[in-house]
Design a protein around this motif. Structure first.
Motif, PDB file in Angstrom:
ATOM      1  N   THR A  37      18.455  19.082  31.821  1.00 42.65           N
ATOM      2  CA  THR A  37      18.272  20.444  32.322  1.00 42.65           C
ATOM      3  C   THR A  37      18.151  21.384  31.125  1.00 42.65           C
ATOM      4  O   THR A  37      18.894  21.254  30.153  1.00 42.65           O
ATOM      5  CB  THR A  37      19.459  20.890  33.195  1.00 42.65           C
ATOM      6  N   GLU A  49      14.153  27.927  39.424  1.00 43.47           N
ATOM      7  CA  GLU A  49      14.481  26.553  39.077  1.00 43.47           C
ATOM      8  C   GLU A  49      13.325  25.658  39.493  1.00 43.47           C
ATOM      9  O   GLU A  49      12.883  25.685  40.637  1.00 43.47           O
ATOM     10  CB  GLU A  49      15.775  26.097  39.746  1.00 43.47           C
ATOM     11  N   ARG A  58      15.917  25.683  34.401  1.00 37.83           N
ATOM     12  CA  ARG A  58      16.770  26.608  35.151  1.00 37.83           C
ATOM     13  C   ARG A  58      16.770  27.961  34.444  1.00 37.83           C
ATOM     14  O   ARG A  58      17.316  28.116  33.351  1.00 37.83           O
ATOM     15  CB  ARG A  58      18.192  26.034  35.255  1.00 37.83           C
TER      16      ARG A  58
END
Length: 380
Positions: A37, A49, A58
């Motif tokens: 991420t 996202e 994100r």
């Protein structure tokens, strides 16, 4: 392994060395089954996202201008704003046990401090990637605000972390401002070796090439003057890149006898175009006096260029190039001599293409994977 990268800019929506490193390592980690991420600013279209090449992006802040004015300096307020917006969402997901390790890039410093703050109350280790340590360079960069920059850098260096430096010179500087040298891992930046070798040379290529940001430390003025001294009338020089020094450099060029042989290409949006020009060039010359690593040297070696870099205490060019290129004092006289020899066919003692293979992203990602796992299991 579940890895959270913290970077205010995300490649390929913003292109730069630090964000490209995250992209290349991150995509290779996901290909191995790891979960990745990236917490960043939303420079991409669509939802906050999203998934990109297997990684979760994100957004913790909207996209914004990264530089201030025409001086090419990164915005302090942008870095502070991104840092402030990062703490809560990152901490929330860490408390949900969504990530095993947080990896933050230095520079800028405030997001690193934010990432450390977000780990409070968790057992998640923080790995930092140091691309440069500026030290006294803050005096040139911030002027009267230099003490603020130095203090921020020193505080960042002293927080508990698992530090990675992209070169030995950067590791040594980091040790001087607060880190235990024995704990600093050195993992270089990388290149896509096969991609570079597969690129077709540009049809409108140049004999001598420079690629990089047009700032004072790159010493492009030295290259222009040296080229003007030695270049035969049928020899060409291409300058790839943009920056605050471009206007002054173009003005300098108009005063040179070889002005008609020099072309400023500006910033090339397509990375493949840069590589194509490297593949076409005989010589790649960058007498830069400040390089935390110097990725263009590795790219140019992979492209088969004879590479000339600066022999300077603030540059890692010697680490990257070794004996597969030439190192000179960043002066017009020294560069003139070596450039003339290179244009006449003088070649380094080692094969530059062979040396460049050690910087392939696959090898770099393997080293990073091992380091991140060591941080997680406490064997750093």
């Amino acid at each position: 392994m579940r890895v959270a990268f913290v970077s205010n800019v995300v490649y390929p929506f913003v292109t730069g060395g630090a964000e490209k490193r995250i992209h290349e390592i991150g995509t290779r980690l996901t290909n191995k089954g790891h979960d990745v991420t990236i917490y960043g600013r939303q420079f991409w279209d669509g939802p906050e996202e999203t998934t990109h090449e297997g990684m979760t992006l994100r957004a913790v802040a909207p996209g914004t201008e990264l530089y201030t004015g025409d001086d090419g300096r990164r915005s302090i307020t942008e870095a502070l704003d991104f840092a402030a917006r990062t703490v809560y969402p990152l901490n929330k997901y860490l408390r949900q046990n969504d990530h095993d390790v947080v990896v933050a890039s230095v520079f800028p410093h405030f997001p690193v401090l934010a990432a450390k703050l977000a780990t409070v109350g968790t057992d998640t280790p923080l790995v930092t990637t140091w691309h440069e340590v500026w030290g006294d360079y803050w005096n040139d960069y911030l002027g009267h605000l230099a003490p603020f920059g130095k203090l921020t850098e020193q505080i960042t260096a002293r927080i508990p972390q698992h530090p990675i430096a992209v070169s030995g010179i950067t590791a040594d500087r980091l040790a001087r401002i607060g880190q235990d040298r024995t704990r600093i891992r050195t993992i270089p930046n990388g290149i896509d070796f096969d991609q570079i070798r597969a690129i077709e040379p540009a049809a409108d290529g140049f004999d001598v090439l420079f690629a990089g940001r047009l700032i004072e430390d790159k010493r492009v003025d030295v290259l222009l003057r040296a080229f003007d001294r030695v270049a035969p009338a049928d020899t060409t020089l291409g300058i790839v890149g943009d920056g605050p020094e471009r206007e002054a450099l173009e003005q300098l060029t108009t005063t040179l006898n070889s002005a008609d042989q020099i072309t400023f290409l500006g910033f090339l949006d397509d990375y493949a175009d840069v590589l194509a020009h490297m593949r076409a060039a005989d010589v790649f010359a960058s007498p830069s006096t400040r390089e935390g690593f110097g990725i263009t040297y590795a790219e140019a070696m992979a492209a088969g260029c004879t590479v000339i870099g600066a022999d300077h205490p603030d540059s890692a060019a010697d680490e990257v190039i070794g004996d597969a290129g030439f190192l000179v004092e960043p002066t017009v006289d020294a560069l003139t001599k070596t450039l003339e020899a290179a244009l006449c066919g003088d070649r380094p003692s080692s094969d530059p293409v062979e040396r460049a293979q050690r910087y392939d992203w696959d090898a770099v990602a393997d080293q990073a994977e091992t380091a991140y796992q060591n941080a997680i299991d406490g064997s750093w």
